[in-house]
Design a protein around this motif. Structure first.
Motif, mmCIF file in Angstrom:
data_model
loop_
_atom_site.group_PDB
_atom_site.id
_atom_site.type_symbol
_atom_site.label_atom_id
_atom_site.label_comp_id
_atom_site.label_asym_id
_atom_site.label_seq_id
_atom_site.Cartn_x
_atom_site.Cartn_y
_atom_site.Cartn_z
ATOM 1 N N LEU A 295 0.787 -1.119 0.105
ATOM 2 C CA LEU A 295 0.219 0.159 -0.075
ATOM 3 C C LEU A 295 0.982 1.147 -0.073
ATOM 4 O O LEU A 295 0.589 2.053 -0.629
ATOM 5 N N THR A 296 1.601 1.365 0.880
ATOM 6 C CA THR A 296 2.567 2.472 1.104
ATOM 7 C C THR A 296 3.923 2.626 0.360
ATOM 8 O O THR A 296 4.398 3.488 0.055
ATOM 9 N N GLY A 297 4.464 1.371 -0.044
ATOM 10 C CA GLY A 297 5.615 1.434 -0.614
ATOM 11 C C GLY A 297 7.056 1.414 0.291
ATOM 12 O O GLY A 297 8.064 1.309 -0.033
ATOM 13 N N LEU A 298 6.391 1.523 1.519
ATOM 14 C CA LEU A 298 7.819 1.339 2.472
ATOM 15 C C LEU A 298 8.026 0.063 2.778
ATOM 16 O O LEU A 298 7.491 -0.924 2.398
ATOM 17 N N ASN A 299 9.176 -0.126 3.437
ATOM 18 C CA ASN A 299 9.519 -1.476 3.860
ATOM 19 C C ASN A 299 8.579 -2.001 5.002
ATOM 20 O O ASN A 299 7.908 -1.300 5.620
ATOM 21 N N ASN A 300 8.396 -3.378 4.987
ATOM 22 C CA ASN A 300 7.526 -4.226 5.826
ATOM 23 C C ASN A 300 8.046 -4.562 6.981
ATOM 24 O O ASN A 300 9.291 -4.396 7.242
ATOM 25 N N ARG A 301 7.274 -5.392 7.852
ATOM 26 C CA ARG A 301 7.854 -5.882 9.230
ATOM 27 C C ARG A 301 8.941 -6.836 8.881
ATOM 28 O O ARG A 301 9.767 -6.798 9.755
ATOM 29 N N ARG A 302 8.868 -7.670 8.031
ATOM 30 C CA ARG A 302 9.863 -8.557 7.566
ATOM 31 C C ARG A 302 11.007 -7.890 7.439
ATOM 32 O O ARG A 302 12.129 -8.208 8.230
ATOM 33 N N GLY A 340 -14.452 6.094 5.153
ATOM 34 C CA GLY A 340 -14.380 4.914 4.521
ATOM 35 C C GLY A 340 -12.909 4.426 4.420
ATOM 36 O O GLY A 340 -12.086 5.318 4.579
ATOM 37 N N HIS A 341 -12.751 3.199 3.970
ATOM 38 C CA HIS A 341 -11.535 2.745 3.837
ATOM 39 C C HIS A 341 -10.644 3.126 2.830
ATOM 40 O O HIS A 341 -9.544 3.136 2.774
ATOM 41 N N ASP A 342 -11.237 3.680 1.676
ATOM 42 C CA ASP A 342 -10.526 4.167 0.776
ATOM 43 C C ASP A 342 -9.833 5.753 0.989
ATOM 44 O O ASP A 342 -8.595 5.686 0.938
ATOM 45 N N ALA A 343 -10.505 6.302 1.948
ATOM 46 C CA ALA A 343 -9.991 7.365 2.521
ATOM 47 C C ALA A 343 -8.708 7.088 3.460
ATOM 48 O O ALA A 343 -7.764 7.633 3.580
ATOM 49 N N GLY A 344 -8.951 6.005 4.400
ATOM 50 C CA GLY A 344 -8.152 5.542 5.100
ATOM 51 C C GLY A 344 -6.760 5.147 4.510
ATOM 52 O O GLY A 344 -5.753 5.409 4.740
ATOM 53 N N ASP A 345 -6.956 4.399 3.020
ATOM 54 C CA ASP A 345 -5.742 4.027 2.397
ATOM 55 C C ASP A 345 -4.871 5.151 1.969
ATOM 56 O O ASP A 345 -3.709 5.362 1.942
ATOM 57 N N GLU A 346 -5.738 6.278 1.683
ATOM 58 C CA GLU A 346 -5.039 7.423 0.840
ATOM 59 C C GLU A 346 -4.425 8.225 1.952
ATOM 60 O O GLU A 346 -3.122 8.755 1.890
ATOM 61 N N VAL A 347 -4.885 8.127 3.277
ATOM 62 C CA VAL A 347 -4.274 8.959 4.511
ATOM 63 C C VAL A 347 -2.724 8.055 4.703
ATOM 64 O O VAL A 347 -1.699 8.570 5.016
ATOM 65 N N LEU A 348 -3.012 7.000 4.778
ATOM 66 C CA LEU A 348 -1.721 5.976 4.982
ATOM 67 C C LEU A 348 -0.824 6.175 4.104
ATOM 68 O O LEU A 348 0.536 6.286 4.301
ATOM 69 N N LYS A 349 -0.923 6.255 2.796
ATOM 70 C CA LYS A 349 -0.023 6.721 1.650
ATOM 71 C C LYS A 349 0.513 8.050 1.718
ATOM 72 O O LYS A 349 1.905 8.216 1.645
ATOM 73 N N GLU A 350 -0.361 9.061 1.985
ATOM 74 C CA GLU A 350 0.106 10.408 2.130
ATOM 75 C C GLU A 350 1.154 10.301 3.370
ATOM 76 O O GLU A 350 2.023 11.109 3.369
ATOM 77 N N PHE A 351 0.790 9.753 4.519
ATOM 78 C CA PHE A 351 1.621 9.657 5.729
ATOM 79 C C PHE A 351 2.851 9.143 5.460
ATOM 80 O O PHE A 351 3.839 9.699 5.685
ATOM 81 N N ALA A 352 2.883 8.103 4.598
ATOM 82 C CA ALA A 352 4.314 7.240 4.452
ATOM 83 C C ALA A 352 5.025 8.354 3.496
ATOM 84 O O ALA A 352 6.188 8.528 3.688
ATOM 85 N N ARG A 353 4.442 9.008 2.633
ATOM 86 C CA ARG A 353 5.112 10.182 1.845
ATOM 87 C C ARG A 353 5.862 10.888 2.817
ATOM 88 O O ARG A 353 7.169 11.273 2.510
ATOM 89 N N ARG A 354 5.149 11.531 3.386
ATOM 90 C CA ARG A 354 5.546 12.489 4.556
ATOM 91 C C ARG A 354 6.562 12.385 5.454
ATOM 92 O O ARG A 354 7.767 13.094 5.644
ATOM 93 N N VAL A 355 6.491 10.945 5.686
ATOM 94 C CA VAL A 355 7.583 10.376 6.627
ATOM 95 C C VAL A 355 8.900 10.230 6.117
ATOM 96 O O VAL A 355 9.954 10.738 6.274
ATOM 97 N N SER A 356 8.722 9.640 4.596
ATOM 98 C CA SER A 356 10.087 9.528 4.139
ATOM 99 C C SER A 356 10.722 10.603 3.504
ATOM 100 O O SER A 356 11.798 10.634 3.470
ATOM 101 N N GLN A 357 9.845 11.981 2.961
ATOM 102 C CA GLN A 357 10.360 12.956 2.903
ATOM 103 C C GLN A 357 11.217 13.959 3.962
ATOM 104 O O GLN A 357 11.868 14.748 3.555
ATOM 105 N N ASN A 358 10.907 13.421 5.299
ATOM 106 C CA ASN A 358 11.236 14.110 6.550
ATOM 107 C C ASN A 358 12.299 13.341 7.380
ATOM 108 O O ASN A 358 12.947 13.880 8.162
ATOM 109 N N GLU A 390 10.565 15.093 15.718
ATOM 110 C CA GLU A 390 9.703 16.330 15.900
ATOM 111 C C GLU A 390 9.400 16.932 14.401
ATOM 112 O O GLU A 390 8.519 17.601 14.138
ATOM 113 N N ARG A 391 10.496 16.772 13.487
ATOM 114 C CA ARG A 391 10.373 17.305 12.164
ATOM 115 C C ARG A 391 9.290 16.403 11.407
ATOM 116 O O ARG A 391 8.613 16.968 10.762
ATOM 117 N N VAL A 392 9.335 15.161 11.643
ATOM 118 C CA VAL A 392 8.103 14.458 11.002
ATOM 119 C C VAL A 392 6.759 14.689 11.657
ATOM 120 O O VAL A 392 6.020 14.849 10.822
#
Length: 454
Positions: A295-302, A340-358, A390-392
């Motif tokens: 979903l997010t393209g980040l590394n997973n738990r494994r 809705g879950h579609d909105a939830g998925d979009e939030v997770l993807k955008e959250f992952a993007r902001r974390v990665s950028q910071n 704190e930046r994240v």
């Protein structure tokens, strides 16, 4: 180099003679005396290479070759056709059927063993990739149509020849089916070979440079080691031919060059390389999927667990600092329930993007599961990790998240920070401290960073 060789000939004396020669050179030999028996034996025995007589009653060598190349179980096995025929049309028929080489009787033992070793070496290099093919197919990573398109598309061919007129003739001939260029300077050719080249056609009789040294240089570099080389040789320069095969020339063609045979051999080499490239890409995709959250393209738990173990081992050995951020999106259940879950998925993807950028290039953001994320931070003391956390946090809170329906939503995150404490510390305690810090952040009103140093 040991290998299993299937010898096929309808004349028992020929089989016994070849078998004796091969076994004396420590090859494992299996035999067949007809075309149909050859097919059945190849499926069962899975030899590394097949020496196949052309002139057999019933199913001849050409038809056996075609059938073996059509079977998934045997299409990867190199085939050398052996025959008393020495006509141009016979060689072309064998190559068009899928044979890898064509040797005439009486066999030159030195040439035979040189070609055997070269083809076995190529097969061994591709065997591991081939073994991954079935698992890649099961995972849906191999598209048969895409593979066919890739293997039959025009190739990128580079010609290295100190004779300009010959190079131009070769380029014109090969250019009917492929994209071609030629070079007379080996240094320039080497730079081009580092790019997307599917085949290098090399004049082994060149005088202005050492073609054998060029081959050795290609094979010594990881970037060009797998590049097929089709060597053009003078029939009277036998030592050059043998040394070229020993160094890693993939296929050879005598001069003067027969254009149709050149095209047939070039096509076979390009198809083999494209197949190997496709399998490598499929393997890379399967490895990426194994450690990536889809979903997010980040590394997973494994991936996180593997990296944590390595970081812990290095920390205990060198005392290099290691920190961890545990991030939990605040009130995420309300997002799913209210939008809705579609909105939830979009939030997770955008959250992952902001974390990665910071976070920094050395940091490793991972999705732990649900709305929980982790950032592994090698060579990072606790105070530096807290600053990045704190930046994240600010990056998440400072701008609303856009939802698929056009609405926006304010999102915040609670972050726990912990660091490894040296001997006596454990991964479980390391993660638990970060988890306790997140819990404290939640209890303190959310949208904040808490450091749990010990």
């Amino acid at each position: 180099m040991t290998a299993k060789v299937l010898v096929v000939d309808d004349i028992p004396a020929n089989v016994r003679l070849l078998q004796a020669k091969l076994e004396a050179d420590y090859y494992d030999v299996v035999t067949a005396h007809s075309g149909q028996e050859a097919i059945e034996t190849a499926i069962i025995e899975q030899p590394d290479i097949i020496l196949l007589d052309v002139m057999m009653p019933g199913v001849d060598g050409y038809e056996v070759t075609r059938q073996l190349k059509e079977l998934a179980e045997t299409r990867h096995i190199p085939i050398i056709l052996v025959t008393a025929l020495d006509g141009r049309d016979d060689r072309l028929s064998g190559l068009e059927a899928g044979a890898d080489d064509f040797l005439t009787k009486p066999l030159d033992d030195v040439i035979l063993f040189a070609r055997l070793k070269a083809l076995v070496r190529l097969k061994h290099l591709s065997d591991e990739l081939r073994q991954r093919e079935q698992s890649s197919r099961r995972m849906g990573l191999i598209d048969a149509n895409q593979l066919h398109r890739q293997m039959t598309a025009p190739g990128n061919v580079l010609i290295l020849d100190d004779q300009v007129r010959q190079a131009e003739r070769l380029m014109v001939a090969l250019g009917e089916q492929h994209r071609c260029a030629y070079e007379t300077d080996p240094k320039a050719a080497l730079k081009i070979a580092l790019g997307r080249v599917d085949l290098l056609v090399l004049n082994l009789a060149a005088r202005d440079f050492d073609p054998l040294r060029f081959v050795a240089h290609l094979r010594s570099s990881e970037l060009t080691r797998q590049l097929p080389v089709l060597g053009l040789f003078n029939p009277d320069e036998r030592p050059t031919l043998l040394k070229g095969l020993e160094l890693g020339v993939s296929d050879v063609l005598p001069r003067p060059v027969d254009i149709q045979e050149l095209l047939a051999r070039a096509r076979g080499q390009i198809r083999r390389k494209r197949y190997a490239d496709f399998l490598r890409a499929s393997l890379d995709r399967s490895l990426e999927l194994a450690v990536t959250d889809p979903l997010t393209g980040l590394n997973n738990r494994r991936f996180m667990d593997l990296q944590l173990t390595q970081l812990m081992r290095r920390h205990l050995k060198t005392d290099d600092p290691v920190s961890l951020l545990l991030l939990d999106i605040d009130h995420f259940k309300r997002v799913n329930d209210g939008f809705g879950h579609d909105a939830g998925d979009e939030v997770l993807k955008e959250f992952a993007r902001r974390v990665s950028q910071n976070v920094r290039a050395i940091d490793m953001p991972c999705r732990l599961g649900g709305e929980e994320f982790v950032v592994l931070m090698p060579d990072t003391p606790a105070d530096a990790a807290q600053t990045i956390a704190e930046r994240v946090r600010q990056a998440v809170a400072e701008a609303p998240f856009s939802l698929p329906d056009g609405r926006t939503l304010d999102v915040t995150v609670s972050v726990g920070v912990s660091s490894l404490l040296g001997l006596g510390d454990t991964l479980e305690a390391f993660i638990k401290r970060a988890d306790e810090a997140v819990y404290e952040a939640k209890q303190s009103g959310r949208n904040r960073v808490i450091l749990r140093a010990a």
